[in-house]
Design a protein around this motif. Structure first.
Motif, short mmCIF file in Angstrom:
data_model
loop_
_atom_site.label_atom_id
_atom_site.label_comp_id
_atom_site.label_asym_id
_atom_site.label_seq_id
_atom_site.Cartn_x
_atom_site.Cartn_y
_atom_site.Cartn_z
N PRO A 198 22.82 52.21 14.18
CA PRO A 198 23.59 52.70 15.33
C PRO A 198 24.58 53.78 14.90
CG PRO A 198 23.88 50.33 15.02
CD PRO A 198 23.12 50.84 13.85
N GLU A 199 24.97 54.62 15.84
CA GLU A 199 25.98 55.63 15.56
C GLU A 199 27.34 55.04 15.83
OE1 GLU A 199 25.65 59.81 16.68
OE2 GLU A 199 23.67 59.30 17.48
N LEU A 200 28.23 55.14 14.85
CA LEU A 200 29.59 54.65 15.00
C LEU A 200 30.55 55.83 15.01
CD1 LEU A 200 29.66 51.59 12.55
CD2 LEU A 200 29.04 51.65 14.97
N GLU A 201 31.68 55.62 15.68
CA GLU A 201 32.72 56.63 15.72
C GLU A 201 34.02 55.97 15.30
OE1 GLU A 201 33.33 60.03 18.75
OE2 GLU A 201 34.40 58.29 19.56
N VAL A 202 34.73 56.63 14.40
CA VAL A 202 36.02 56.12 13.94
C VAL A 202 37.09 57.11 14.40
CG1 VAL A 202 37.41 55.50 11.93
CG2 VAL A 202 34.96 55.00 11.96
N THR A 203 38.15 56.56 15.00
CA THR A 203 39.23 57.42 15.46
C THR A 203 40.56 56.98 14.85
OG1 THR A 203 39.52 56.05 17.44
CG2 THR A 203 38.14 58.01 17.67
N HIS A 204 41.42 57.97 14.68
CA HIS A 204 42.79 57.76 14.22
C HIS A 204 43.66 58.63 15.11
CE1 HIS A 204 46.29 59.08 11.80
NE2 HIS A 204 46.34 57.81 11.48
N GLN A 205 44.55 58.02 15.86
CA GLN A 205 45.41 58.72 16.81
C GLN A 205 44.59 59.62 17.73
OE1 GLN A 205 48.50 60.63 14.50
NE2 GLN A 205 49.48 58.68 14.04
N ALA A 206 43.51 59.05 18.27
CA ALA A 206 42.61 59.71 19.23
C ALA A 206 41.83 60.88 18.64
CB ALA A 206 43.36 60.14 20.48
N GLN A 207 41.84 61.06 17.33
CA GLN A 207 41.05 62.10 16.69
C GLN A 207 39.94 61.44 15.89
OE1 GLN A 207 43.88 64.41 14.43
NE2 GLN A 207 44.21 65.79 16.15
N VAL A 208 38.75 62.04 15.95
CA VAL A 208 37.58 61.50 15.27
C VAL A 208 37.70 61.73 13.76
CG1 VAL A 208 35.07 61.66 15.04
CG2 VAL A 208 36.14 61.80 17.30
#
Length: 126
Positions: A28-38
């Motif tokens: 699966p494709e995962l997305e990681v964000t930090h303070q709404a930035q990828v």
């Protein structure tokens, strides 16, 4: 929507590592964000010999680290489901927060001790 669970394995050499279990064949494709930035560079790979098991690697960019609390959120990119998150805490603000919390706890403990002593002196009445 595939049922997915993500478990942290460790953080090593600036990389968060975990194991994703999902009822799918392809990673699966995962997305990681930090303070709404990828956060870029996220890797999801099939674990050989284990159906539905995927290794996940999330690089932690040094540019995102600084004093305070940094929260990273890991989501399924397709559904937006939050699978896990991790927090990195560093610097002086943390020490100041801990000292302030300890001072507050000490003052509350002193207040409780005084109230308990008054209670005992009054013969337990009241």
């Amino acid at each position: 929507m595939a049922d997915m669970t993500l478990e942290k394995a460790r953080i090593h050499a600036g990389i968060w590592e975990g194991v994703l279990t999902a009822n799918v064949d392809a990673a699966p494709e995962l997305e990681v964000t930090h303070q709404a930035q990828v956060v870029s560079g996220v890797e999801v790979a099939v674990v050989e010999g284990l159906s539905g098991q995927f290794s996940v690697r999330v690089p932690i960019p040094a540019a995102l680290l600084g004093d305070g609390i940094q929260t990273f959120v890991i989501q399924d990119k397709l559904t937006g489901q939050t699978l896990d998150s991790f927090v990195i805490v560093t610097g002086e603000p943390l020490q100041a927060d801990i000292r302030a919390e300890m001072d507050l706890l000490r003052s509350e403990l002193d207040m409780l001790k005084r109230a308990f002593r008054r209670h005992c002196q009054d013969g337990g009445e009241g």
